[in-house]
Each structure stands twice: as structure tokens, then as C-alpha cells.
Design a protein around this motif. Structure first.
Motif, mmCIF file in Angstrom:
data_model
loop_
_atom_site.group_PDB
_atom_site.id
_atom_site.type_symbol
_atom_site.label_atom_id
_atom_site.label_comp_id
_atom_site.label_asym_id
_atom_site.label_seq_id
_atom_site.Cartn_x
_atom_site.Cartn_y
_atom_site.Cartn_z
ATOM 1 N N ASN A 1 0.819 -1.212 0.000
ATOM 2 C CA ASN A 1 0.000 0.000 0.000
ATOM 3 C C ASN A 1 0.850 1.259 0.000
ATOM 4 O O ASN A 1 0.516 2.242 -0.641
ATOM 5 C CB ASN A 1 -0.947 0.000 1.209
ATOM 6 N N LEU A 2 1.992 1.177 0.717
ATOM 7 C CA LEU A 2 2.886 2.327 0.772
ATOM 8 C C LEU A 2 3.465 2.608 -0.622
ATOM 9 O O LEU A 2 3.497 3.753 -1.079
ATOM 10 C CB LEU A 2 4.003 2.052 1.783
ATOM 11 N N ILE A 3 3.900 1.533 -1.301
ATOM 12 C CA ILE A 3 4.482 1.716 -2.642
ATOM 13 C C ILE A 3 3.428 2.321 -3.577
ATOM 14 O O ILE A 3 3.688 3.277 -4.305
ATOM 15 C CB ILE A 3 5.006 0.373 -3.220
ATOM 16 N N ILE A 4 2.221 1.754 -3.530
ATOM 17 C CA ILE A 4 1.151 2.239 -4.419
ATOM 18 C C ILE A 4 0.863 3.726 -4.152
ATOM 19 O O ILE A 4 0.755 4.518 -5.088
ATOM 20 C CB ILE A 4 -0.140 1.399 -4.205
ATOM 21 N N SER A 5 0.792 4.093 -2.855
ATOM 22 C CA SER A 5 0.477 5.502 -2.583
ATOM 23 C C SER A 5 1.626 6.404 -3.025
ATOM 24 O O SER A 5 1.403 7.515 -3.514
ATOM 25 C CB SER A 5 0.119 5.709 -1.102
ATOM 26 N N GLN A 6 2.845 5.916 -2.935
ATOM 27 C CA GLN A 6 3.973 6.736 -3.388
ATOM 28 C C GLN A 6 3.983 6.893 -4.913
ATOM 29 O O GLN A 6 4.363 7.935 -5.435
ATOM 30 C CB GLN A 6 5.289 6.155 -2.884
ATOM 31 N N LEU A 7 3.542 5.839 -5.594
ATOM 32 C CA LEU A 7 3.444 5.942 -7.059
ATOM 33 C C LEU A 7 2.398 6.986 -7.437
ATOM 34 O O LEU A 7 2.572 7.765 -8.374
ATOM 35 C CB LEU A 7 3.077 4.571 -7.667
#
Ligand code: ADP
Ligand code: MG
Length: 357
Positions: A320-326
């Protein structure tokens, strides 16, 4: 870049002996011990055809009996040179460091014995087969080099050619010049096997063949491997051979970029090869790539077709963190999945310098 254990554990006591000059430090008994366990043992081999111009750097590879090695690399990477070291064709001073034990014998020093235990299938069979001879006659001609009787050679040739799909007399007796590309390659493989070798070397056996013929040749090689437990070294730039090999070695400009079981190599990627496969609304690597790489934990980014990327991260569980950073860097995500990488992805990361990828 050698990020693998360069020496097998079951011979670790011998490893300590390697020093600046491995030629001096091993005894005949040591080589025998190596040869008993390994059909192929290449230790820290370096080659320079011309003084100071190294084309192979510190390559270590080993195979147990019955294993199949895929030696993969682009043109000029050093694949054929590596094979020449294993078959005893390169000696000091061109072999500047290291040694090979092949089929139980020390390459170069015991070449006369070694040569009877190996087979070789060259890349260009039109240079090695007699075009006007049939498959059987080629086997007979080359078999004679090994002091085997005519009767024995023909028996063996029929057995091997049978496994290779030469089922009728017409095919066995037709001059090679009338055979198809795939059939000629199989005659060349039969010739390489005529002396019942422990180790069979094949230089680019699938290059230049149509896709279905490539798979056909590889399947025939597997059949031979199963039937005779023949250890094989297959040189190639076709990645599909990885599916047929117990081990693969990737050569990049004379350096070993990876060696091991295909599955282990994939699992050596960040997060054991789990990758985030993302379809984006739009993606422009010139704009986005640098920003993606700045996200904490991201190690590799592969382009995977139109608007699709594959991300490798040390922290893939923080999806979820990676997705939100993208999203923060302006990427619109259509859908994504968490997938296990395959050898092709490993290769795209490690074998960067190979053409066509
Ligand atoms: N006999 C030779 N003399 C000098 N240089 C060579 C010789 N054979 C190969 N090379 C050089 O060594 C490098 C590796 O070649 P090679 O082992 O044939 O690569 P590959 O089989 O991966 O295409 C290349 O740069 C090639 O030009
Ligand atoms: Mg070559």
C-alpha cells in the motif's frame, strides 16, 4: 559481480588450497577427488588471447553428473571461450588463471584421456558434417576416430538416431544435404554422442532454427540426457533454454553475472523474486523512471509493454505504501498484482548487456 558461492561446500577443504597459482597447489589426488564428484569443474578461469586483453575473468562453474548447464550470453560475451577452456583447447599462457576438470580429467594436462570422454556439437554443422554422406555414414566416419568397431558404431548410431526421431531407413540413409535444418542438427548431435561421452558440449544448437524446431531440438536433448544421464553444456543466447537446464550461467563481457538453478537465481532477487506488476493509465519512462527509483526500497524497474511496469523492492510487503507513493508522483494505476518473477525477468535485470532484451 560474482554474488554466488564460488566453491561447492563438499570440496571446501580444497578451496583453501587455491591461491595465486592454482596450477601448483593441487595434487593429482585433488583433481581425482574433484572429478569423482563433478563432471565439470571450472575454477577461477581467466583467459587473454592477447597479452593484457582479458576476455574471460575469474569464471567458476560446476556440474554434477547428469546436469544440464545453459551458458547464456550475448555475442562476444565469452561463451565459446569458456567452452574451449572446459574442453582443454586453451592452455597457458592464454589461460592466465584457473583450471578445468572435465569428465574426470584435468583439461590440458590430461587432454588425451579427456577427449574420449566428451562430445562436441559445433555451431555450424555444414562445416563439420559430410554433406554427401548419410546420417549413419557420418556417425561411422566420426566414430572411427575413437577406435570403436564398425558394428558397435552402427548399433550406437541407430540407437541415438532413433531417440532423435530418425525412425525410418530412408532418413537414416539419405545424404545429409537433403535433410532439413532441424534434421541436420540432430545428425550433428548424434555424431557428438557417438563415443558415449560423459559430457556433451553444444555450441548454439538452437540458433537459426525456427521456434518449433528449437523446442524440438531441446526436447530431444532432454530425452538423450534422461536415457544416458549425459551431462550437457548448452551455449545459447535463447533464454528459453533455461527451462531445460538444471543450472544456468550468464556471461556479460567475460564476467559471470549469475550462476545457479534458474529458480534459485530468481529467488535471489529482492523479496525472493516477488514483484509488483502494475498497469498504468499512462507511463513515460523518461519522466517517471527516476522518480520511481527514488521510492524507498525500490531496486529494479522493468518496462513490460505498453504502460506496464514491474517493480522489485526490498519492501514488497508494504504494497500500500508503494502504491500511494506511485500515486504521489502522478501515476494513475489501472490495476496491479503481486507476481512471482520468472527467469526472463531475472535475466533482464542481470544480463543487461545482452542484445535484443
Ligand atoms: N582466437 C581468438 N583470438 C583473439 N580473440 C578472440 C579469439 N576468439 C575469441 N576472441 C575474442 O574473445 C571475446 C569472446 O569471444 P567468444 O568466446 O567467441 O564469445 P561468444 O562465443 O560469447 O560469442 C570476443 O571479444 C572475441 O572477439
Ligand atoms: Mg560463440
Amino acid at each position: 559481480m560474482n554474488d554466488y558461492n564460488p566453491f561447492p561446500q563438499d570440496l571446501s577443504s580444497l578451496h583453501d588450497k587455491i591461491s595465486d597459482n592454482p596450477f601448483k597447489n593441487y595434487t593429482i589426488r585433488d583433481y581425482q577427488e574433484i572429478g569423482k564428484k563433478y563432471d565439470l569443474f571450472l575454477s577461477e578461469a581467466s583467459v587473454a588471447y592477447q597479452k593484457g586483453k582479458s576476455v574471460l575473468h575469474n569464471i567458476s562453474l560446476f556440474l554434477k553428473p547428469g546436469e544440464i548447464l545453459g551458458l547464456i550470453g550475448g555475442s562476444g560475451a565469452g561463451k565459446s571461450t569458456c567452452m574451449r577452456v572446459m574442453t582443454g583447447q586453451i592452455k597457458p599462457p592464454q589461460l592466465t588463471h584457473g583450471f578445468a576438470v572435465t569428465a574426470g580429467y584435468r583439461a590440458v594436462r590430461d587432454n588425451l584421456k579427456l577427449i574420449h570422454q566428451i562430445g562436441y556439437v559445433p555451431q555450424l554443422e555444414y562445416l563439420s558434417l559430410y554433406e554427401q554422406f548419410s546420417a549413419l555414414d557420418n556417425c561411422l566416419f566420426f566414430g572411427r576416430n575413437y577406435c570403436i568397431s564398425k558394428k558397435q558404431i552402427l548399433k550406437r548410431a541407430r540407437e541415438i538416431l532413433g531417440i532423435l526421431g530418425f525412425e525410418n531407413e530412408e532418413l537414416l540413409n539419405k545424404p545429409v544435404k537433403y535433410l532439413s535444418g532441424g534434421e541436420r542438427k540432430r545428425v550433428s548431435i548424434a555424431v557428438g554422442l557417438i563415443n558415449t561421452p560423459k559430457v556433451l558440449f553444444l555450441d548454439e544448437p538452437t540458433t537459426g532454427l525456427d521456434p518449433h524446431l528449437r523446442i524440438g531440438v531441446l526436447n530431444f536433448l532432454l530425452k538423450i540426457n534422461k536415457e544416458f544421464n549425459t551431462t550437457m553444456v548448452i551455449v545459447s543466447h535463447d533464454l528459453e533454454i533455461a527451462d531445460y537446464c538444471t543450472k544456468v550461467a550468464i556471461l556479460n563481457f567475460g564476467e559471470l553475472a549469475g550462476f545457479g538453478k534458474p529458480k534459485d537465481l530468481v529467488e535471489s532477487l529482492p523479496s525472493h523474486g516477488k514483484m509488483l506488476n502494475i498497469h498504468l493509465k499512462s507511463y513515460n519512462s523518461r519522466i517517471h523512471l527516476r522518480k520511481i527509483k527514488e521510492i524507498a526500497g525500490i531496486r529494479y524497474v522493468l518496462n513490460a509493454g505498453r504502460n506496464q511496469i514491474k517493480l522489485f523492492s526490498d519492501e514488497i510487503e508494504n504494497l500500500n505504501l508503494i502504491i500511494s507513493q506511485l500515486r504521489e508522483i502522478g501515476l494513475e494505476i489501472e490495476h496491479f498484482s503481486l507476481d512471482q518473477a520468472v527467469f526472463l525477468e531475472y535475466f533482464r535485470i542481470k544480463g543487461k548487456h545482452i542484445e535484443g532484451v
